[in-house]
Design an enzyme around this catalytic site. Sequence first.
Site, mmCIF file in Angstrom:
data_model
loop_
_atom_site.group_PDB
_atom_site.id
_atom_site.type_symbol
_atom_site.label_atom_id
_atom_site.label_comp_id
_atom_site.label_asym_id
_atom_site.label_seq_id
_atom_site.Cartn_x
_atom_site.Cartn_y
_atom_site.Cartn_z
ATOM 1 N N GLU A 85 -10.733 -12.254 19.970
ATOM 2 C CA GLU A 85 -9.219 -12.381 19.214
ATOM 3 C C GLU A 85 -9.417 -12.556 17.893
ATOM 4 O OE1 GLU A 85 -6.494 -15.305 20.919
ATOM 5 O OE2 GLU A 85 -4.856 -14.808 19.542
ATOM 6 N N LYS A 279 -3.217 -23.203 24.666
ATOM 7 C CA LYS A 279 -3.857 -22.048 24.561
ATOM 8 C C LYS A 279 -4.617 -21.950 23.248
ATOM 9 C CE LYS A 279 -4.202 -17.676 23.383
ATOM 10 N NZ LYS A 279 -4.570 -16.991 22.164
ATOM 11 N N ASP A 295 -19.414 -21.825 32.283
ATOM 12 C CA ASP A 295 -18.246 -21.320 33.244
ATOM 13 C C ASP A 295 -16.854 -21.590 32.602
ATOM 14 O OD1 ASP A 295 -16.318 -20.686 35.325
ATOM 15 O OD2 ASP A 295 -17.734 -21.521 36.867
ATOM 16 N N HIS A 392 -2.864 -14.682 10.999
ATOM 17 C CA HIS A 392 -3.299 -13.986 12.154
ATOM 18 C C HIS A 392 -3.495 -12.501 11.816
ATOM 19 C CE1 HIS A 392 -4.201 -13.446 16.245
ATOM 20 N NE2 HIS A 392 -2.979 -12.679 16.264
HETATM 21 P P1 HMG Z 1 -6.761 -18.189 4.237
HETATM 22 O O1 HMG Z 1 -6.173 -19.608 3.701
HETATM 23 O O2 HMG Z 1 -5.936 -16.992 4.002
HETATM 24 O O3 HMG Z 1 -8.265 -18.045 4.156
HETATM 25 O O4 HMG Z 1 -6.674 -18.541 5.897
HETATM 26 P P2 HMG Z 1 -9.232 -17.899 3.066
HETATM 27 O O5 HMG Z 1 -9.305 -16.322 2.695
HETATM 28 O O6 HMG Z 1 -8.454 -18.581 1.867
HETATM 29 O O7 HMG Z 1 -10.507 -18.551 3.120
HETATM 30 C C1 HMG Z 1 -10.415 -20.080 3.546
HETATM 31 C C2 HMG Z 1 -11.648 -20.317 4.604
HETATM 32 O O8 HMG Z 1 -11.009 -19.776 5.991
HETATM 33 C C3 HMG Z 1 -12.776 -19.252 4.484
HETATM 34 O O9 HMG Z 1 -13.791 -20.102 3.576
HETATM 35 C C4 HMG Z 1 -13.342 -19.373 5.819
HETATM 36 O O10 HMG Z 1 -13.888 -20.638 6.192
HETATM 37 C C5 HMG Z 1 -12.044 -18.981 6.637
HETATM 38 P P3 HMG Z 1 -15.071 -19.580 3.120
HETATM 39 O O11 HMG Z 1 -15.918 -18.728 3.985
HETATM 40 O O12 HMG Z 1 -14.401 -18.492 2.038
HETATM 41 O O13 HMG Z 1 -15.786 -20.592 2.352
HETATM 42 N N1 HMG Z 1 -11.752 -17.721 6.563
HETATM 43 C C6 HMG Z 1 -12.839 -16.701 7.308
HETATM 44 N N2 HMG Z 1 -13.955 -17.050 8.034
HETATM 45 C C7 HMG Z 1 -14.332 -15.871 8.364
HETATM 46 N N3 HMG Z 1 -14.040 -14.669 8.207
HETATM 47 C C8 HMG Z 1 -12.883 -14.296 7.576
HETATM 48 C C9 HMG Z 1 -12.121 -15.549 6.935
HETATM 49 N N4 HMG Z 1 -11.156 -15.651 6.324
HETATM 50 C C10 HMG Z 1 -10.986 -16.903 6.084
HETATM 51 N N5 HMG Z 1 -12.267 -13.040 7.527
HETATM 52 C C11 HMG Z 1 -6.761 -18.184 8.287
HETATM 53 C C12 HMG Z 1 -6.726 -17.478 6.882
HETATM 54 C C13 HMG Z 1 -6.617 -17.020 9.248
HETATM 55 C C14 HMG Z 1 -7.877 -18.913 8.114
HETATM 56 C C15 HMG Z 1 -5.718 -19.006 8.252
HETATM 57 O O14 HMG Z 1 -4.474 -18.565 8.111
HETATM 58 C C16 HMG Z 1 -5.277 -19.631 9.918
HETATM 59 O O15 HMG Z 1 -6.333 -20.547 10.086
HETATM 60 N N6 HMG Z 1 -4.510 -19.366 10.457
HETATM 61 C C17 HMG Z 1 -4.504 -19.739 12.106
HETATM 62 C C18 HMG Z 1 -4.917 -18.838 12.935
HETATM 63 C C19 HMG Z 1 -5.227 -19.067 14.256
HETATM 64 O O16 HMG Z 1 -5.001 -20.177 14.889
HETATM 65 N N7 HMG Z 1 -5.507 -17.894 15.053
HETATM 66 C C20 HMG Z 1 -5.692 -18.081 16.510
HETATM 67 C C21 HMG Z 1 -4.829 -17.012 17.130
HETATM 68 S S1 HMG Z 1 -3.080 -17.257 17.204
HETATM 69 C C22 HMG Z 1 -3.024 -17.943 18.867
HETATM 70 O O17 HMG Z 1 -3.367 -17.597 19.744
HETATM 71 C C23 HMG Z 1 -2.691 -19.496 18.948
HETATM 72 C C24 HMG Z 1 -1.300 -20.006 18.760
HETATM 73 O O18 HMG Z 1 -0.077 -19.628 19.314
HETATM 74 C C25 HMG Z 1 -1.582 -21.455 19.179
HETATM 75 C C26 HMG Z 1 -0.230 -22.335 18.958
HETATM 76 O O19 HMG Z 1 0.585 -21.878 18.963
HETATM 77 O O20 HMG Z 1 -0.554 -23.688 18.565
HETATM 78 C C27 HMG Z 1 -1.253 -20.022 17.257
#
Ligand code: HMG
Length: 438
Positions: A85, A279, A295, A392
């Site tokens: 994901e 989740k 596991d 996301h």
């Molecule tokens: P951002 O602020 O736009 O990222 O966040 P940024 O471009 O400013 O970068 C900041 C840092 O984020 C980076 O630091 C990395 O650590 C990391 P740097 O490496 O530049 O020193 N980062 C990355 N690391 C690797 N590859 C990349 C990358 N981009 C940023 N391409 C971010 C963007 C997606 C991190 C933020 O919006 C976030 O944390 N979102 C949450 C996403 C999430 O939770 N996803 C899980 C899937 S959704 C789900 O299934 C769960 C849910 O339903 C659970 C719930 O409801 O509680 C949501």
Amino acid sequence: MSKSVQGFSKLTKDEKIEWVTTNFTQDPNAAKALLKSYWNSDSKLQRLHDEFIENTLTNHYLPFGVAPNFLINDQLYTIPMTIEESSVVAAASKAAKFWKDRGGFKTTILGTEKIGQVHFIFDGDSSKLWEFFTKIKPRLGEDASELTANMVKRGGGITNIELRDKTNDVQGYYQLHCTFETLDAMGANFINSCLEQFAKTLKNEAQHYTPFTEAERNIEVVMSILSNYVPNCLVRAEVSCPVSELKSSAVSPEEFAQKMVRAVQIAQAEPHRAVTHNKGIMNGIDAVVLATGNDFRAVEAGIHAYASKDGKYTSLTHARIENGQFYFWMEIPLALGTVGGLTSLHPLVKVALEILGKPSAPELMQIVAVAGLAQNFAALRSLVTTGIQEGHMKMHLLNILNQLGATEVEKKELTNYFKKNTVTHSSVVAAFENLRNN
Ligand code: HMG
């Protein structure tokens, strides 16, 4: 389309592929070629993977990534994650970076007890069964001593065997409820072997126990199996910092802290929300559990049972603000291994454990719990500020472009374009079509 087959397991891998593709795919040659294109060119490595399971046709790849900058108990870790994901690894990395500058994560092992049970039926005088159990209890351990010798040498083994009366639930149903210390092994094979030996001893001894009647001597062992519910194999992970340090671009630190606490309260109160909340935690936990060859089904089942331990499914994480300090923490049961099983067989698992500095099982429990807590922090932060879709979808962009069949040049151009524009499925399709048509 239902087709049955006899002796499928005895066919060669090629014959199995032939049968499956001929019977179930529209273009058998293309399907065959695709399945085989996922074989590893190193035939020894491929054989190893073939033999992990049964009826293997090919490999099913999942991405293996890392989230750096995790400061856990003042030690820095780069955490390997295996997951399909998008945004999970980025979210973990972002949370790690955030907490590294605020003292990092703290963890505590609260217990390492594993559990197994012999489920049996005894039709008779229960007071006689209790006397019988007291008499044979030492024998249960002695008869298993060959199985436990190595584990005992390392400092583990059987820690207790209890008789439990469950006749209120099922007529005649009793258990040997057994606890174990399995050190760095997850312990499933060790525990199951011990339990099967306990069951044999139980049956044999009952047959010669003179106070029993003929009927009472015939104890029926229903099954002997470990439990994946391990509420005393528990780890706590936590973070805290002054509220004023909870900087978030969207809202003030105070508002952000309150929104985080409220989001957790909602997950504590409302099972529909709790499931999604948890989740998100499992995004982090499963990814590390998979990368380290553990596991994940056992871990999932055990953790969700723990989330319902008080009779209602609820949030695994907790949050509070006290004296201007924000606290965020979680306690979860985790039965993990860093020796045995896939950990010594799967080459990528070995690398994952090496990246983590070859942790002991308790150390791995702490790392996994931190990955879960970090993931929840990142998801909640997005949810209570920008909304989840912004980050996301930003991460999901390449998946959409791949679905649309974008070339490398198009991907580069559109990635640049979406640095300044909001990613939604329709906006990507529109931008892609626009680029193609021009
Ligand atoms: P951002 O602020 O736009 O990222 O966040 P940024 O471009 O400013 O970068 C900041 C840092 O984020 C980076 O630091 C990395 O650590 C990391 P740097 O490496 O530049 O020193 N980062 C990355 N690391 C690797 N590859 C990349 C990358 N981009 C940023 N391409 C971010 C963007 C997606 C991190 C933020 O919006 C976030 O944390 N979102 C949450 C996403 C999430 O939770 N996803 C899980 C899937 S959704 C789900 O299934 C769960 C849910 O339903 C659970 C719930 O409801 O509680 C949501």
